[in-house]
Motif scaffolding. Sequence first.
Motif, PDB file in Angstrom:
ATOM      1  N   ILE A 170       0.858  -1.182   0.000  1.00 55.33           N
ATOM      2  CA  ILE A 170       0.000   0.000   0.000  1.00 55.33           C
ATOM      3  C   ILE A 170       0.894   1.233   0.000  1.00 55.33           C
ATOM      4  CG2 ILE A 170      -1.798   1.267   1.216  1.00 55.33           C
ATOM      5  CD1 ILE A 170      -2.664  -1.471   0.120  1.00 55.33           C
ATOM      6  N   LYS A 171       0.819   2.001  -1.083  1.00 58.01           N
ATOM      7  CA  LYS A 171       1.603   3.223  -1.181  1.00 58.01           C
ATOM      8  C   LYS A 171       0.726   4.404  -0.791  1.00 58.01           C
ATOM      9  CE  LYS A 171       4.593   1.341  -4.807  1.00 58.01           C
ATOM     10  NZ  LYS A 171       5.209   1.561  -6.149  1.00 58.01           N
ATOM     11  N   TYR A 172       1.297   5.315  -0.008  1.00 57.78           N
ATOM     12  CA  TYR A 172       0.489   6.394   0.544  1.00 57.78           C
ATOM     13  C   TYR A 172       1.320   7.644   0.778  1.00 57.78           C
ATOM     14  CZ  TYR A 172       2.829   5.500   4.979  1.00 57.78           C
ATOM     15  OH  TYR A 172       3.787   5.374   5.959  1.00 57.78           O
ATOM     16  N   TYR A 173       0.617   8.756   0.845  1.00 58.02           N
ATOM     17  CA  TYR A 173       1.212  10.019   1.300  1.00 58.02           C
ATOM     18  C   TYR A 173       0.709  10.314   2.710  1.00 58.02           C
ATOM     19  CZ  TYR A 173       3.028  11.455  -3.277  1.00 58.02           C
ATOM     20  OH  TYR A 173       3.748  11.546  -4.447  1.00 58.02           O
ATOM     21  N   GLY A 174       1.531  11.038   3.478  1.00 56.40           N
ATOM     22  CA  GLY A 174       1.089  11.483   4.796  1.00 56.40           C
ATOM     23  C   GLY A 174       1.576  10.598   5.915  1.00 56.40           C
ATOM     24  N   ASP A 175       0.777  10.562   6.979  1.00 55.24           N
ATOM     25  CA  ASP A 175       1.115   9.848   8.206  1.00 55.24           C
ATOM     26  C   ASP A 175       0.028   8.815   8.462  1.00 55.24           C
ATOM     27  OD1 ASP A 175       1.452   9.009  10.841  1.00 55.24           O
ATOM     28  OD2 ASP A 175       1.938  11.002  11.601  1.00 55.24           O
ATOM     29  N   LEU A 176       0.408   7.558   8.651  1.00 54.72           N
ATOM     30  CA  LEU A 176      -0.584   6.496   8.873  1.00 54.72           C
ATOM     31  C   LEU A 176      -1.399   6.721  10.133  1.00 54.72           C
ATOM     32  CD1 LEU A 176       1.406   3.262   7.881  1.00 54.72           C
ATOM     33  CD2 LEU A 176      -0.495   4.331   6.640  1.00 54.72           C
ATOM     34  N   ASN A 177      -0.915   7.547  11.044  1.00 60.41           N
ATOM     35  CA  ASN A 177      -1.627   7.795  12.300  1.00 60.41           C
ATOM     36  C   ASN A 177      -2.564   9.005  12.234  1.00 60.41           C
ATOM     37  OD1 ASN A 177      -0.420   5.642  13.825  1.00 60.41           O
ATOM     38  ND2 ASN A 177       1.462   6.859  13.917  1.00 60.41           N
TER      39      ASN A 177
ATOM     40  N   LEU B   3      -5.493   6.729   9.035  1.00 56.03           N
ATOM     41  CA  LEU B   3      -5.232   6.323   7.658  1.00 56.03           C
ATOM     42  C   LEU B   3      -4.909   4.827   7.597  1.00 56.03           C
ATOM     43  CD1 LEU B   3      -5.087   7.627   4.837  1.00 56.03           C
ATOM     44  CD2 LEU B   3      -2.633   7.957   5.205  1.00 56.03           C
ATOM     45  N   GLU B   4      -4.174   4.333   8.587  1.00 57.28           N
ATOM     46  CA  GLU B   4      -3.841   2.902   8.611  1.00 57.28           C
ATOM     47  C   GLU B   4      -5.093   2.051   8.802  1.00 57.28           C
ATOM     48  OE1 GLU B   4      -0.774  -0.259  10.747  1.00 57.28           O
ATOM     49  OE2 GLU B   4      -0.858   1.819  11.449  1.00 57.28           O
ATOM     50  N   GLU B   5      -5.992   2.471   9.670  1.00 61.02           N
ATOM     51  CA  GLU B   5      -7.236   1.728   9.876  1.00 61.02           C
ATOM     52  C   GLU B   5      -8.064   1.691   8.590  1.00 61.02           C
ATOM     53  OE1 GLU B   5      -8.120   2.475  14.643  1.00 61.02           O
ATOM     54  OE2 GLU B   5      -8.652   4.033  13.182  1.00 61.02           O
ATOM     55  N   LEU B   6      -8.080   2.792   7.864  1.00 65.07           N
ATOM     56  CA  LEU B   6      -8.815   2.829   6.598  1.00 65.07           C
ATOM     57  C   LEU B   6      -8.190   1.886   5.570  1.00 65.07           C
ATOM     58  CD1 LEU B   6      -9.570   6.652   6.262  1.00 65.07           C
ATOM     59  CD2 LEU B   6     -11.201   4.826   6.717  1.00 65.07           C
ATOM     60  N   ALA B   7      -6.875   1.763   5.596  1.00 65.08           N
ATOM     61  CA  ALA B   7      -6.205   0.844   4.680  1.00 65.08           C
ATOM     62  C   ALA B   7      -6.628  -0.596   4.966  1.00 65.08           C
ATOM     63  CB  ALA B   7      -4.688   0.991   4.797  1.00 65.08           C
ATOM     64  N   HIS B   8      -6.684  -0.962   6.230  1.00 65.06           N
ATOM     65  CA  HIS B   8      -7.070  -2.327   6.589  1.00 65.06           C
ATOM     66  C   HIS B   8      -8.542  -2.585   6.283  1.00 65.06           C
ATOM     67  CE1 HIS B   8      -3.329  -3.770   8.334  1.00 65.06           C
ATOM     68  NE2 HIS B   8      -3.195  -2.615   8.963  1.00 65.06           N
TER      69      HIS B   8
ATOM     70  N   LYS C 269       1.709  -4.430   3.407  1.00 66.37           N
ATOM     71  CA  LYS C 269       2.999  -3.768   3.572  1.00 66.37           C
ATOM     72  C   LYS C 269       2.793  -2.318   3.158  1.00 66.37           C
ATOM     73  CE  LYS C 269       5.285  -7.982   1.950  1.00 66.37           C
ATOM     74  NZ  LYS C 269       6.086  -8.565   0.844  1.00 66.37           N
ATOM     75  N   PHE C 270       3.394  -1.415   3.878  1.00 63.14           N
ATOM     76  CA  PHE C 270       3.185   0.010   3.609  1.00 63.14           C
ATOM     77  C   PHE C 270       4.466   0.646   3.062  1.00 63.14           C
ATOM     78  CE2 PHE C 270      -0.101  -0.942   6.728  1.00 63.14           C
ATOM     79  CZ  PHE C 270      -1.200  -0.314   6.176  1.00 63.14           C
ATOM     80  N   GLU C 271       4.280   1.490   2.063  1.00 67.92           N
ATOM     81  CA  GLU C 271       5.399   2.245   1.484  1.00 67.92           C
ATOM     82  C   GLU C 271       4.998   3.714   1.400  1.00 67.92           C
ATOM     83  OE1 GLU C 271       7.555   2.830  -2.829  1.00 67.92           O
ATOM     84  OE2 GLU C 271       6.916   0.804  -2.270  1.00 67.92           O
ATOM     85  N   LYS C 272       5.705   4.551   2.133  1.00 71.85           N
ATOM     86  CA  LYS C 272       5.395   5.979   2.165  1.00 71.85           C
ATOM     87  C   LYS C 272       5.970   6.667   0.934  1.00 71.85           C
ATOM     88  CE  LYS C 272       5.492  10.011   5.206  1.00 71.85           C
ATOM     89  NZ  LYS C 272       5.648  10.469   6.608  1.00 71.85           N
ATOM     90  N   LEU C 273       5.097   7.378   0.183  1.00 68.44           N
ATOM     91  CA  LEU C 273       5.528   8.092  -1.013  1.00 68.44           C
ATOM     92  C   LEU C 273       6.049   9.486  -0.700  1.00 68.44           C
ATOM     93  CD1 LEU C 273       2.539   7.118  -3.338  1.00 68.44           C
ATOM     94  CD2 LEU C 273       4.866   6.191  -3.405  1.00 68.44           C
ATOM     95  N   GLY C 274       5.659  10.006   0.457  1.00 72.94           N
ATOM     96  CA  GLY C 274       6.075  11.347   0.850  1.00 72.94           C
ATOM     97  C   GLY C 274       5.141  11.897   1.905  1.00 72.94           C
ATOM     98  N   SER C 275       5.428  13.084   2.368  1.00 68.73           N
ATOM     99  CA  SER C 275       4.580  13.732   3.369  1.00 68.73           C
ATOM    100  C   SER C 275       3.367  14.365   2.705  1.00 68.73           C
ATOM    101  CB  SER C 275       5.377  14.806   4.102  1.00 68.73           C
ATOM    102  OG  SER C 275       5.715  15.860   3.194  1.00 68.73           O
ATOM    103  N   ALA C 276       2.451  14.837   3.525  1.00 66.44           N
ATOM    104  CA  ALA C 276       1.297  15.573   2.989  1.00 66.44           C
ATOM    105  C   ALA C 276       1.765  16.826   2.252  1.00 66.44           C
ATOM    106  CB  ALA C 276       0.344  15.937   4.131  1.00 66.44           C
TER     107      ALA C 276
END
Length: 307
Positions: free
Chosen positions: A178-185, A223-228, A237-244
């Motif tokens: 799961i690729k995402y921007y921002g903070d999983l929390n 954000l992590e709960e929404l991913a699940h 598995k999480f991969e951060k693309l960058g900050s907000a």
Amino acid sequence: MSASSNSNNYSSVVIAGASGNLGNQIVKAFLNQPNVRTHILVRNESKHKVEELIKLGAHIIEGDVTTSSVEELAQSFKGIEVIVSALSGDHSVVFDGQLKLLNAAKLSGVKKFVPSSYGFNFQDYLQLGDSLLIDPKKKLINDLQSQNQVDYLLIHNGLFYSYAFFPGFLFQKENDTIKYYGDLNVKIQLTDTLDIAKYVVEASLNPQLKNKSINVAGDEKTLEELAHLSFPQTQLKFEKLGSAQDLKNLIQKEIQQGLKPEQIGPIIYQQLQWIAISGVAHPPKTDNDLFNVKPLSLNDYVKNQKQ
């Protein structure tokens, strides 16, 4: 308790945008109020879209916010106490069209105007330029606040439940990554469309709620709960693309380079993503306790979608 049980509450309303998904639900919620006369503003060529609402008891007011004059609309609104807008679209609808509704409200003696402000609280937390979609609405609110003839109320509800699961909106999924921007929390507030409609009814009919922003939410998830919730059968598995801020910088760079018509939609999508994952429009508290609404949880919404 019924929203119309207080004899001091308003008892006549017209809804603009009844043929849309949220507008349809708002009309049905008003029709559940036994002491409220519910009207819908409909173009002649769109009557077939609201046949169900007419059968349920909605009264038709024929008109169009883009082609009807302010005077024509005002004449149709005589005796109406509240105008509720669920309009969506471009500047000609959400700014010019809603401004017509406001001016018609002044002429006809309407007491309260509830513009289309659903979603993130753009008025209190966002700046002009943060969202091409929201800018016309924010400009309209400036006009609303500068007049003193008609009460107004802004109703914000965070992210719509369904939006959280749009493919590619909050996450990009590649295999189990799961690729995402921002903070999983980061926490995101969300609300179901049916519950938004219930909040709109109670807020609109209450004369004491006026000239301010109302923040409601059905649930709050990281954000992590929404991913699940989005990918429940996957070992993620999480991969951060960058900050907000990185995402916002990318958006601003694209805009500065000049947008082709086909790029506007994707940019609007990305701007909404940035608002969601940045937490910038997250109010510190909600006004849920002002209402007799028990909102559906996001977990129950997901369960219902699977049935």
